[in-house]
Structures are given as C-alpha cells and as structure tokens.
Write a protein that holds these residues in place. Structure first.
Motif, PDB file in Angstrom:
ATOM      1  N   ASP A 172       0.856  -1.183   0.000  1.00 55.50           N
ATOM      2  CA  ASP A 172       0.000   0.000   0.000  1.00 55.50           C
ATOM      3  C   ASP A 172       0.896   1.238   0.000  1.00 55.50           C
ATOM      4  N   PHE A 173       1.133   1.808  -1.193  1.00 56.92           N
ATOM      5  CA  PHE A 173       1.986   2.988  -1.280  1.00 56.92           C
ATOM      6  C   PHE A 173       1.289   4.231  -0.725  1.00 56.92           C
ATOM      7  N   GLY A 174       0.009   4.119  -0.422  1.00 55.40           N
ATOM      8  CA  GLY A 174      -0.672   5.212   0.259  1.00 55.40           C
ATOM      9  C   GLY A 174      -0.237   5.343   1.703  1.00 55.40           C
ATOM     10  N   SER A 175       0.437   4.336   2.229  1.00 54.15           N
ATOM     11  CA  SER A 175       0.908   4.359   3.622  1.00 54.15           C
ATOM     12  C   SER A 175       2.346   4.849   3.726  1.00 54.15           C
ATOM     13  N   MET A 176       2.940   5.282   2.597  1.00 51.07           N
ATOM     14  CA  MET A 176       4.342   5.685   2.608  1.00 51.07           C
ATOM     15  C   MET A 176       4.597   6.793   3.625  1.00 51.07           C
ATOM     16  N   HIS A 177       5.655   6.630   4.411  1.00 52.57           N
ATOM     17  CA  HIS A 177       6.020   7.648   5.387  1.00 52.57           C
ATOM     18  C   HIS A 177       7.532   7.672   5.572  1.00 52.57           C
ATOM     19  N   GLY A 178       8.027   8.730   6.177  1.00 52.85           N
ATOM     20  CA  GLY A 178       9.460   8.918   6.325  1.00 52.85           C
ATOM     21  C   GLY A 178      10.011   9.769   5.192  1.00 52.85           C
ATOM     22  N   PRO A 219      16.177   8.793   1.621  1.00 54.65           N
ATOM     23  CA  PRO A 219      15.946   7.464   1.034  1.00 54.65           C
ATOM     24  C   PRO A 219      15.565   6.408   2.068  1.00 54.65           C
ATOM     25  N   ASN A 220      14.919   6.821   3.144  1.00 54.40           N
ATOM     26  CA  ASN A 220      14.577   5.887   4.230  1.00 54.40           C
ATOM     27  C   ASN A 220      13.070   5.766   4.436  1.00 54.40           C
ATOM     28  N   ARG A 221      12.309   5.887   3.344  1.00 54.64           N
ATOM     29  CA  ARG A 221      10.860   5.768   3.448  1.00 54.64           C
ATOM     30  C   ARG A 221      10.445   4.313   3.652  1.00 54.64           C
ATOM     31  N   LYS A 222       9.246   4.125   4.188  1.00 57.51           N
ATOM     32  CA  LYS A 222       8.706   2.790   4.416  1.00 57.51           C
ATOM     33  C   LYS A 222       7.254   2.715   3.954  1.00 57.51           C
ATOM     34  N   VAL A 223       6.811   1.498   3.633  1.00 54.39           N
ATOM     35  CA  VAL A 223       5.424   1.278   3.246  1.00 54.39           C
ATOM     36  C   VAL A 223       4.911   0.006   3.929  1.00 54.39           C
ATOM     37  N   ARG A 224       3.624  -0.010   4.218  1.00 51.93           N
ATOM     38  CA  ARG A 224       3.008  -1.228   4.741  1.00 51.93           C
ATOM     39  C   ARG A 224       2.920  -2.261   3.626  1.00 51.93           C
ATOM     40  N   ALA A 225       3.173  -3.521   3.967  1.00 53.71           N
ATOM     41  CA  ALA A 225       3.145  -4.560   2.940  1.00 53.71           C
ATOM     42  C   ALA A 225       2.773  -5.899   3.556  1.00 53.71           C
ATOM     43  N   SER A 275      14.814  -2.123   0.224  1.00 51.96           N
ATOM     44  CA  SER A 275      14.495  -3.464  -0.273  1.00 51.96           C
ATOM     45  C   SER A 275      14.254  -3.477  -1.777  1.00 51.96           C
ATOM     46  N   PHE A 276      14.154  -2.280  -2.388  1.00 58.23           N
ATOM     47  CA  PHE A 276      13.832  -2.157  -3.807  1.00 58.23           C
ATOM     48  C   PHE A 276      15.007  -1.545  -4.570  1.00 58.23           C
ATOM     49  N   GLU A 277      14.949  -1.656  -5.883  1.00 60.25           N
ATOM     50  CA  GLU A 277      15.921  -0.967  -6.725  1.00 60.25           C
ATOM     51  C   GLU A 277      15.777   0.539  -6.517  1.00 60.25           C
ATOM     52  N   PRO A 278      16.886   1.299  -6.576  1.00 65.66           N
ATOM     53  CA  PRO A 278      16.799   2.753  -6.404  1.00 65.66           C
ATOM     54  C   PRO A 278      15.794   3.373  -7.364  1.00 65.66           C
ATOM     55  N   ASP A 318       9.771   6.342  -6.284  1.00 64.09           N
ATOM     56  CA  ASP A 318       9.436   7.519  -7.078  1.00 64.09           C
ATOM     57  C   ASP A 318       8.652   7.168  -8.327  1.00 64.09           C
ATOM     58  N   LYS A 319       8.748   5.916  -8.783  1.00 61.86           N
ATOM     59  CA  LYS A 319       8.017   5.500  -9.971  1.00 61.86           C
ATOM     60  C   LYS A 319       6.509   5.493  -9.728  1.00 61.86           C
ATOM     61  N   MET A 320       6.108   5.551  -8.469  1.00 58.88           N
ATOM     62  CA  MET A 320       4.681   5.585  -8.171  1.00 58.88           C
ATOM     63  C   MET A 320       4.056   6.902  -8.648  1.00 58.88           C
ATOM     64  N   ASN A 321       4.880   7.937  -8.785  1.00 60.25           N
ATOM     65  CA  ASN A 321       4.347   9.265  -9.098  1.00 60.25           C
ATOM     66  C   ASN A 321       4.784   9.807 -10.442  1.00 60.25           C
ATOM     67  N   LYS A 322       5.735   9.125 -11.112  1.00 56.57           N
ATOM     68  CA  LYS A 322       6.213   9.659 -12.382  1.00 56.57           C
ATOM     69  C   LYS A 322       6.628   8.520 -13.305  1.00 56.57           C
ATOM     70  N   PHE A 323       6.531   8.777 -14.604  1.00 53.74           N
ATOM     71  CA  PHE A 323       6.916   7.781 -15.603  1.00 53.74           C
ATOM     72  C   PHE A 323       8.364   7.937 -16.030  1.00 53.74           C
ATOM     73  N   TYR A 324       8.938   9.128 -15.835  1.00 55.09           N
ATOM     74  CA  TYR A 324      10.286   9.368 -16.323  1.00 55.09           C
ATOM     75  C   TYR A 324      10.921  10.505 -15.531  1.00 55.09           C
ATOM     76  N   ASN A 325      12.257  10.554 -15.544  1.00 52.41           N
ATOM     77  CA  ASN A 325      12.995  11.640 -14.901  1.00 52.41           C
ATOM     78  C   ASN A 325      12.994  12.883 -15.785  1.00 52.41           C
ATOM     79  N   TYR A 326      13.277  14.033 -15.179  1.00 55.86           N
ATOM     80  CA  TYR A 326      13.420  15.272 -15.948  1.00 55.86           C
ATOM     81  C   TYR A 326      14.721  15.199 -16.751  1.00 55.86           C
ATOM     82  N   SER A 327      14.687  15.718 -17.977  1.00 51.29           N
ATOM     83  CA  SER A 327      15.853  15.636 -18.862  1.00 51.29           C
ATOM     84  C   SER A 327      16.494  17.002 -19.052  1.00 51.29           C
TER      85      SER A 327
END
Length: 267
Positions: free
Chosen positions: A114-120, A123-129, A177-180, A184-193
């Motif tokens: 549940d990425f709606g539970s993201m907090h912190g 690069p030390n955020r956490k999510v319920r899973a 626990s995830f790839e770097p 952030d992919k939850m909110n965007k499809f691509y990085n700024y160029s």
C-alpha cells in the motif's frame, strides 16, 4: 427541557472523514526466492492495471434442535494482477522471469504493498506490505491488436499471508528493499531531462542517462536563485550530473601502438 443543550461524551467512534483507501496506490511486487541470490532486490510485478485480492474460509454448518451451529475452516487466498509487460530494462526482463516461474513451477515471494501508507523521508521511506509465498498455476496471455502484451495473473497464496505481528502492528518494507528509484516510480513515468542526457548511441539504440529529480539544480520558487536538490552530490554542476555514455566494448581491452596505428587485444 426547553433550551437545554445536549452533549455527548462518546468519543473516538465517529467518522472523521469520508476519505477511503486509494486502490490505485496498491501494487504487487515479487522475488524469485528459488532462483535469485539473497542480495537481489524486490521487483514490481510489471506495469499494473486492475488488481484484486480474495480471502475466504470454507463455511461449515451443523443443524441442532434449537438452531444451526456454524464454523469456518482453513483460509484460502488468491491474488489477481493484470500485468502489462514492459520491455527489457537495464538487463531485467520481466516477461522472461514470469515465464520461468511458470515453466519451473517455482514458489516465489509476493508482496501486496500500500503505497498510500508511505512515510518517512527519502531514502529511508517505508510502506506497509503483506507478504506471502505463492504459486502461479496458469499463465494466460492477452495479445490484442494495437495493444500491449498482458497477463491476468491468478496467483495462489501458499498457507496464509503475513500482514501483522503478534501485537497487531503492520509489517513494513524499507525503501532499501527495492531498486533505487522504485518509490518515485509511483508518481512519475520518467525523470526530468537536461537534453544532453538521452538520445541514441552510435548503434542507433536509445540511451537514457537522466538522473533522479532530487539530484538536479532547480530555480527556487519566488526567486532568481538556483539551488541544488537535497540529493545532489557535493561539488556537482548540471553538466557533471549528465552520466557519460557507457563504452560499447569490453573493459579488459588493451591497445598497443603499431606502425599502422594501434593493435587492440581482448584478454
């Protein structure tokens, strides 16, 4: 009594708002625990459309003279994910990994996040899973004209999914626990160029050297001042943030000067 004001001392039982849990922020992730090394990161289960979860127990009923005695049996859980396969990225081929799970009849790890539970803070955020071992009995493909290759994965949970500890508190996954960049992919499809960080190489292949948004220099709101993002390396400039193209040759090549130019050898 007329004019009397009535108050209640009942607290904590009312509905503060009508905001629900956002289904669009629930994603599934997996790891091939029978094949990947311990250090391998959790991967999202492709680009996801609709998902669903089923939690059931068998119901038992025994007729008595004064009523019906009812009970429940063992839990049975299924997870359904409409998975859209992305093209191979950075050497990771999701379609091949899912196919091999089915080919090899592997048990794999599954997380319902549940990425709606993201907090912190990054690069030390956490999510319920919620975590389970799972199997994949069927692997259907949808190959619509003008569409993408998809599979509606009906995943069977082995045993019972783990979601709370003995005190009733949610288990969580850390960002590490995830790839770097996964969170952030939850909110965007691509990085700024910056324009000079993506394009085609000498072989005509698309190259994307864009970096995470929070490492870039930005114009501070309401001013003419340029400021570095919170994760910008010390001493970096916009030009140094553009990654150099990876050379298309083995790293163990050596060259020796000759009369005709250079002699290139590979160890």
């Amino acid at each position: 009594m007329a004019g009397e004001t009535t108050t209640s001392d009942i607290k904590g039982y009312g509905q503060d708002s009508f905001t629900g849990i956002e289904a669009d922020k629930i994603f599934y992730a997996f790891k091939r625990i029978m094949s990947w090394p311990v250090a391998a990161k959790i991967q999202l289960l492709g680009m996801q459309g609709a998902t669903s979860a089923t939690n059931t127990r068998t119901s038992q009923a025994t007729q008595l003279k004064n009523g019906t005695l009812k009970g429940t049996g063992a839990p049975n859980q299924q997870r359904t994910v409409d998975c859209i396969y992305p093209k191979e990225t950075n050497g990771f081929d999701l379609h091949a990994e899912i196919r091999q799970i089915w080919d090899n009849n592997e048990r794999f790890a599954l997380w319902r996040i549940d990425f709606g539970s993201m907090h912190g803070k990054k690069p030390n955020r956490k999510v319920r899973a919620q975590y389970s071992h799972a199997i994949l009995p069927a692997l259907p493909y949808t190959e619509a004209l003008g569409g993408f290759l998809t599979s509606n994965l009906a995943i069977e949970v082995e045993g019972m999914e783990r979601d709370f500890n003995d005190d009733g508190n949610w288990f969580e996954l850390p960002e590490s626990s995830f790839e770097p960049g996964t969170f952030d992919k939850m909110n965007k499809f691509y990085n700024y160029s910056l324009g000079t960080d993506q394009g085609t190489d000498d072989d005509g292949n698309f190259v994307d050297n864009t970096v995470d948004d929070e490492t870039l220099f930005v114009n501070k709101k309401g001013t003419t001042e340029d400021v570095a993002g919170p994760n910008t390396p010390a001493g970096a400039t916009d030009s140094t943030l553009v990654a150099a193209p990876t050379p298309d040759k083995p790293s163990d090549e050596t060259s020796t000067a000759t009369n005709g130019g250079a002699k290139v050898e590979t160890k």
